[in-house]
Design a protein around this motif. Structure first.
Motif, short mmCIF file in Angstrom:
data_model
loop_
_atom_site.label_atom_id
_atom_site.label_comp_id
_atom_site.label_asym_id
_atom_site.label_seq_id
_atom_site.Cartn_x
_atom_site.Cartn_y
_atom_site.Cartn_z
N ASP A 3 0.82 -1.21 0.00
CA ASP A 3 0.00 0.00 0.00
C ASP A 3 0.85 1.26 0.00
O ASP A 3 0.33 2.35 -0.15
N GLN A 4 2.14 1.12 0.19
CA GLN A 4 3.04 2.27 0.22
C GLN A 4 3.32 2.74 -1.21
O GLN A 4 3.52 1.93 -2.11
N PRO A 5 3.36 4.06 -1.45
CA PRO A 5 3.72 4.55 -2.79
C PRO A 5 5.21 4.29 -3.04
O PRO A 5 6.01 4.23 -2.12
N ARG A 6 5.55 4.14 -4.31
CA ARG A 6 6.94 3.87 -4.66
C ARG A 6 7.77 5.13 -4.50
O ARG A 6 7.34 6.23 -4.83
N ASN A 7 8.98 4.94 -4.03
CA ASN A 7 9.91 6.06 -3.87
C ASN A 7 10.81 6.06 -5.12
O ASN A 7 11.83 5.38 -5.16
N TRP A 8 10.38 6.82 -6.10
CA TRP A 8 11.09 6.82 -7.38
C TRP A 8 12.49 7.42 -7.25
O TRP A 8 13.41 6.98 -7.93
#
Length: 157
Positions: A3-8
């Motif tokens: 559920d965590q957004p990706r750290n681009w």
């Protein structure tokens, strides 16, 4: 699923580190700038293969044959409704299509754009003529036609 957004930014930083660890290709000789080296490499790269006169001549040989047949077929003077006349007509259409395909091939190889476009038109015209002759005989068109001519009346006497 995460559920965590990706750290681009973090992922791209890891990719940059992996690229930095890769060995670098050998550079230009000492005293030569990188732009001069790449300009010299581009100039030294082989050009496209030269076009042979034979390819150009073959293109126009097939093109003249195809154009002649494309003009002559709508004016076909023989009976082509059924039987051997129909099969002869279809054979000439096959020659038109074959000459268009060969003109396409040789004009592509000789890098003749206008001839290639004309060969495409010839191919489409040949396929149109073939469709007009074949489709009524296979039951696809509204009007139906026969491949073989109906038998005539029995001989008298």
């Amino acid at each position: 699923m995460n559920d965590q957004p990706r750290n681009w930014d973090r992922e791209l930083a890891e990719i940059d580190k992996a690229i930095a660890k890769m060995p670098t290709p050998p550079g230009p000789p000492a005293g030569v700038s990188r732009t001069a080296a790449t300009a010299g490499a581009a100039a030294a790269a082989p050009a496209a293969l030269p076009v042979r006169r034979r390819d150009r001549a073959a293109t126009w040989l097939w093109m003249v044959l195809g154009l002649t047949l494309a003009v002559a077929l709508p004016l076909w003077p023989y009976a082509s409704a059924c039987g051997t006349g129909l099969f002869g007509y279809l054979a000439v259409i096959a020659v038109l299509v074959l000459s268009a395909i060969l003109a396409l091939r040789t004009s592509w190889r000789a890098r003749q754009g206008k001839a290639n476009a004309l060969a495409v038109v010839l191919l489409l015209w040949g396929l149109t003529l073939a469709a007009a002759a074949v489709l009524p005989r296979i039951g696809y068109a509204k009007a139906s036609a026969a491949w073989m001519c109906p038998a005539g009346p029995p001989p008298q006497g």
